[in-house]
Scaffold this motif. Structure first.
Motif, mmCIF file in Angstrom:
data_model
loop_
_atom_site.group_PDB
_atom_site.id
_atom_site.type_symbol
_atom_site.label_atom_id
_atom_site.label_comp_id
_atom_site.label_asym_id
_atom_site.label_seq_id
_atom_site.Cartn_x
_atom_site.Cartn_y
_atom_site.Cartn_z
ATOM 1 N N PRO A 149 109.489 135.367 105.070
ATOM 2 C CA PRO A 149 108.399 135.545 104.960
ATOM 3 C C PRO A 149 107.910 134.702 106.604
ATOM 4 O O PRO A 149 108.114 134.714 107.388
ATOM 5 C CB PRO A 149 107.812 134.396 104.273
ATOM 6 N N PRO A 150 106.057 135.954 106.417
ATOM 7 C CA PRO A 150 105.666 136.151 108.170
ATOM 8 C C PRO A 150 105.162 134.401 108.064
ATOM 9 O O PRO A 150 104.154 134.067 106.964
ATOM 10 C CB PRO A 150 104.675 136.889 107.402
ATOM 11 N N THR A 151 105.180 134.276 108.919
ATOM 12 C CA THR A 151 104.181 132.691 109.738
ATOM 13 C C THR A 151 102.934 132.967 109.586
ATOM 14 O O THR A 151 102.179 131.904 108.964
ATOM 15 C CB THR A 151 104.733 132.751 111.249
ATOM 16 N N GLU A 152 102.460 134.080 109.952
ATOM 17 C CA GLU A 152 101.080 134.070 109.637
ATOM 18 C C GLU A 152 100.712 135.360 110.336
ATOM 19 O O GLU A 152 101.512 136.557 109.785
ATOM 20 C CB GLU A 152 100.084 133.342 110.679
ATOM 21 N N ARG A 153 100.004 136.108 109.989
ATOM 22 C CA ARG A 153 99.446 137.020 109.658
ATOM 23 C C ARG A 153 97.764 137.246 111.027
ATOM 24 O O ARG A 153 96.772 136.292 110.933
ATOM 25 C CB ARG A 153 98.682 138.056 109.136
ATOM 26 N N THR A 154 97.875 138.753 111.616
ATOM 27 C CA THR A 154 96.751 138.775 112.367
ATOM 28 C C THR A 154 95.619 139.407 111.944
ATOM 29 O O THR A 154 95.953 139.470 110.423
ATOM 30 C CB THR A 154 96.967 140.296 113.692
ATOM 31 N N ASP A 155 94.361 139.505 112.113
ATOM 32 C CA ASP A 155 93.358 139.747 111.813
ATOM 33 C C ASP A 155 93.587 140.301 111.043
ATOM 34 O O ASP A 155 92.951 141.342 110.227
ATOM 35 C CB ASP A 155 92.040 139.667 112.594
ATOM 36 N N GLY B 273 95.861 142.195 110.043
ATOM 37 C CA GLY B 273 96.749 142.012 108.955
ATOM 38 C C GLY B 273 98.494 141.985 109.204
ATOM 39 O O GLY B 273 99.692 142.408 107.810
ATOM 40 N N TYR B 274 99.180 142.344 110.675
ATOM 41 C CA TYR B 274 100.365 142.284 111.126
ATOM 42 C C TYR B 274 101.007 140.998 110.749
ATOM 43 O O TYR B 274 100.053 140.308 111.522
ATOM 44 C CB TYR B 274 100.010 142.606 112.548
ATOM 45 N N ARG B 275 102.385 141.004 110.637
ATOM 46 C CA ARG B 275 102.663 139.698 110.381
ATOM 47 C C ARG B 275 103.664 139.351 111.250
ATOM 48 O O ARG B 275 103.301 140.763 112.661
ATOM 49 C CB ARG B 275 104.045 140.479 108.994
ATOM 50 N N LEU B 276 103.145 138.360 111.584
ATOM 51 C CA LEU B 276 104.047 137.397 112.707
ATOM 52 C C LEU B 276 105.056 136.326 112.582
ATOM 53 O O LEU B 276 104.528 136.171 111.537
ATOM 54 C CB LEU B 276 102.858 136.698 113.791
ATOM 55 N N TYR B 277 105.656 136.126 113.551
ATOM 56 C CA TYR B 277 106.719 135.471 113.029
ATOM 57 C C TYR B 277 107.365 134.285 114.381
ATOM 58 O O TYR B 277 107.389 134.430 115.420
ATOM 59 C CB TYR B 277 108.255 136.056 112.708
ATOM 60 N N ASP B 278 107.638 133.277 113.767
ATOM 61 C CA ASP B 278 107.599 131.987 115.090
ATOM 62 C C ASP B 278 109.046 132.243 114.933
ATOM 63 O O ASP B 278 110.028 132.774 113.958
ATOM 64 C CB ASP B 278 107.320 130.410 114.464
#
Length: 311
Positions: free
Chosen positions: A33-39, A41-46
């Motif tokens: 699961p992505p850590t968060e998403r950009t405005d 909608g792109y997935r970001l990971y830590d």
């Protein structure tokens, strides 16, 4: 306070070497699961997601299906906990690879056929309990229905193959050879024949005296034979024939003539059977498997004694 570093799928792919398509698939399946998403909608990971991804890759390489991987990752974990699980998964992967390497080495040495390759792979993958059961079943068959010296066979079957958690390639190869040996029909016939001979001697009241003599004198006989071999003496030399006379005198019953060629031939046959290289190999392999001190070969000394008894 500083913000936690995050990575896009592309950055994660560059850092892990996994294709973007694979990472996106794992993410879509809920394994990453992505850590968060950009405005946008792109997935970001830590960093924790990166550790999780490395663990997913290892578990998949071990052959786990998606459902099993998901179950393994079900509870939340810190980066350190994920790293610990990853180490455990890698240890298992290394163990399996070593098993495969041992099998492939044996295959290469013997130029094995496909059926033998499959057998060796099954042998290498046995559990400790299965290995011990194989040995117990072997000795059960060797004495089934026979009146034998129980203490002697208790010692024989007490030695069980116990591979360490992290066995060396030599230990794995020794186990494969050992398992094949105890299943080899000719070896089983050899040991069964020795058991039957002992049973016959017990019934005839001929067993105890020669056996006591063997146990009491064997180290001295071996030392003298080894000395003679190293000195280049012939079995028909004075040293060889003196040794043969001492062996015959110690093992002959009151009703037997130790100087008789027939009796000495009988003793030579017994030495030859009990000193069969395959019986010695059994204990050499067991020593390698269990990490015991090496069992040195007694074959030159045994052959010398046999030849000396035959005169």
């Amino acid at each position: 306070m500083g913000t936690t570093a995050t990575f896009t799928i592309g950055e994660l792919a560059r850092r892990t070497g996994l294709p973007v398509k694979t990472i996106r698939f794992y993410s879509d399946e809920g394994l990453l699961p992505p850590t968060e998403r950009t405005d946008a909608g792109y997935r970001l990971y830590d960093a924790a997601a990166m550790a999780r991804l490395e663990l997913v890759r290892t578990l998949r390489e071990l052959g786990l299906g998606l459902a099993d991987v998901s179950a393994a990752l079900a509870r939340p974990a810190t980066v350190g906990e994920l790293a610990t699980r990853h180490v455990e998964a890698l240890d298992e992967q290394i163990r399996r690879l070593r098993l495969r390497r041992a099998v492939l080495r044996a295959v290469a040495k013997r130029n094995s056929e496909l059926e033998e390759v499959n057998l060796m792979n099954r042998l290498a993958s046995m559990s400790d309990e299965e290995r011990k059961r194989l040995v117990d079943e072997f000795w059960d068959e060797m004495v089934a229905g026979l009146d034998v010296d129980q203490e002697f066979y208790r010692r024989m079957r007490a030695g069980k193959p116990e591979l360490p958690d992290d066995p060396s390639p030599e230990q794995l190869e020794a186990w494969i050879e050992f398992a094949e040996l105890v299943q080899d029909p000719s070896f089983r016939a050899l040991i069964r024949g020795m058991s039957e001979q002992q049973s016959q001697q017990i019934k005839a009241g001929e067993f105890q005296q020669p056996t006591d003599a063997w146990e009491r004198n064997w180290p001295d006989w071996m030392a003298r034979a080894e000395t003679a071999v190293q000195a280049g003496d012939s079995p028909t030399s004075e040293a060889g024939q003196t040794l043969a006379s001492d062996i015959a005198a110690a093992t002959a019953r009151p009703d037997q003539d130790p100087a008789s060629p027939e009796f000495r031939t009988e003793m030579a046959d017994r030495f030859e059977t009990s000193g069969d290289p395959r019986a010695e190999r059994y204990w050499q392999l067991l020593a390698t498997i269990n990490g015991w001190p090496p069992v040195q070969t007694a074959q030159p000394a045994v052959r010398f004694m046999v030849a000396a008894l035959r005169g």
